[in-house]
Design an enzyme around this catalytic site. Structure first.
Site, mmCIF file in Angstrom:
data_model
loop_
_atom_site.group_PDB
_atom_site.id
_atom_site.type_symbol
_atom_site.label_atom_id
_atom_site.label_comp_id
_atom_site.label_asym_id
_atom_site.label_seq_id
_atom_site.Cartn_x
_atom_site.Cartn_y
_atom_site.Cartn_z
ATOM 1 N N GLU A 30 0.872 -1.175 0.000
ATOM 2 C CA GLU A 30 0.000 0.000 0.000
ATOM 3 C C GLU A 30 0.905 1.221 0.000
ATOM 4 O O GLU A 30 1.682 1.407 0.929
ATOM 5 C CB GLU A 30 -0.872 0.031 1.257
ATOM 6 N N GLN A 49 -4.127 16.758 -4.179
ATOM 7 C CA GLN A 49 -3.446 16.746 -5.464
ATOM 8 C C GLN A 49 -2.303 15.736 -5.403
ATOM 9 O O GLN A 49 -1.615 15.645 -4.394
ATOM 10 C CB GLN A 49 -2.884 18.155 -5.720
ATOM 11 N N ASP A 50 -2.116 14.960 -6.460
ATOM 12 C CA ASP A 50 -0.963 14.064 -6.591
ATOM 13 C C ASP A 50 -0.067 14.616 -7.693
ATOM 14 O O ASP A 50 -0.561 15.020 -8.745
ATOM 15 C CB ASP A 50 -1.387 12.651 -6.997
ATOM 16 N N ASN A 51 1.247 14.614 -7.455
ATOM 17 C CA ASN A 51 2.218 15.076 -8.446
ATOM 18 C C ASN A 51 3.215 13.966 -8.712
ATOM 19 O O ASN A 51 3.498 13.153 -7.841
ATOM 20 C CB ASN A 51 2.975 16.302 -7.930
ATOM 21 N N ARG A 61 15.990 19.174 -7.570
ATOM 22 C CA ARG A 61 14.795 20.011 -7.444
ATOM 23 C C ARG A 61 14.789 20.543 -6.031
ATOM 24 O O ARG A 61 15.082 19.833 -5.086
ATOM 25 C CB ARG A 61 13.547 19.207 -7.758
ATOM 26 N N HIS A 64 10.889 23.711 -1.627
ATOM 27 C CA HIS A 64 9.892 24.753 -1.846
ATOM 28 C C HIS A 64 8.829 24.744 -0.760
ATOM 29 O O HIS A 64 8.492 23.698 -0.215
ATOM 30 C CB HIS A 64 9.207 24.564 -3.205
ATOM 31 N N LYS A 73 3.189 18.142 2.225
ATOM 32 C CA LYS A 73 3.583 17.255 1.136
ATOM 33 C C LYS A 73 3.940 15.880 1.672
ATOM 34 O O LYS A 73 4.619 15.749 2.671
ATOM 35 C CB LYS A 73 4.786 17.830 0.386
ATOM 36 N N LYS A 121 14.969 29.430 -9.684
ATOM 37 C CA LYS A 121 14.409 29.685 -8.354
ATOM 38 C C LYS A 121 15.125 28.891 -7.269
ATOM 39 O O LYS A 121 15.202 29.318 -6.127
ATOM 40 C CB LYS A 121 12.905 29.406 -8.322
ATOM 41 N N ASP A 122 15.690 27.737 -7.618
ATOM 42 C CA ASP A 122 16.419 26.940 -6.634
ATOM 43 C C ASP A 122 17.831 27.473 -6.435
ATOM 44 O O ASP A 122 18.348 27.475 -5.328
ATOM 45 C CB ASP A 122 16.442 25.477 -7.050
#
Length: 135
Positions: A30, A49-51, A61, A64, A73, A121-122
């Site tokens: 699971e 929301q799933d990303n 990355r 954030h 998250k 941005k990073d």
């Protein structure tokens, strides 16, 4: 229980590892179980929301967060540099901020070979001590 939860040195950051059931046919686990997640972490949430992202080799990355509409998250590492994560609110780019990925106060041992490939941005993220906080 179908998952193990380990606390980290960073407040509110947990490592959640599913128990994998396998045999000669393959495996099953699971990837998320809401009631068990809440029982083991004490966190009651509604993911909205799933990303899913995939990065080329040596891409980092960033770290954030949002200063309004905070976005919890749950990140799942599938393989190598591939991530899938759930969020508790939608993305508001105007409220997004980035922490400096190499801030030494975060004590993150990035497994990099050379300099990473970063989004602007990073690369321009702020040190934790200089970071804007939730409004």
């Amino acid at each position: 229980m179908t998952m193990n939860v380990t606390r980290t040195d960073i407040p509110d950051v947990l490592v959640i590892e599913p128990k994998v059931f396998g045999d000669d046919r393959g495996f099953f686990y699971e990837s998320f179980n809401g009631p068990e997640f809440e029982a083991l972490t004490g966190v009651k949430t509604n993911f909205v929301q799933d990303n899913h992202s995939r990065s080329a080799r040596n891409v980092l990355r960033g770290l954030h967060y949002q200063v309004r509409h905070p976005q919890g998250k749950l990140v799942r590492v599938v393989m190598g540099e591939v991530f899938l994560y759930k969020t508790t609110d939608t993305w508001y780019p105007e409220h997004e901020r980035s922490l400096l990925w190499r801030d030494s106060t975060l004590h993150i041992d990035w497994p990099l070979q050379g300099e990473p490939l970063l989004a602007a941005k990073d690369a321009g993220g702020k040190a934790l001590r200089e970071a804007e906080v939730f409004a």
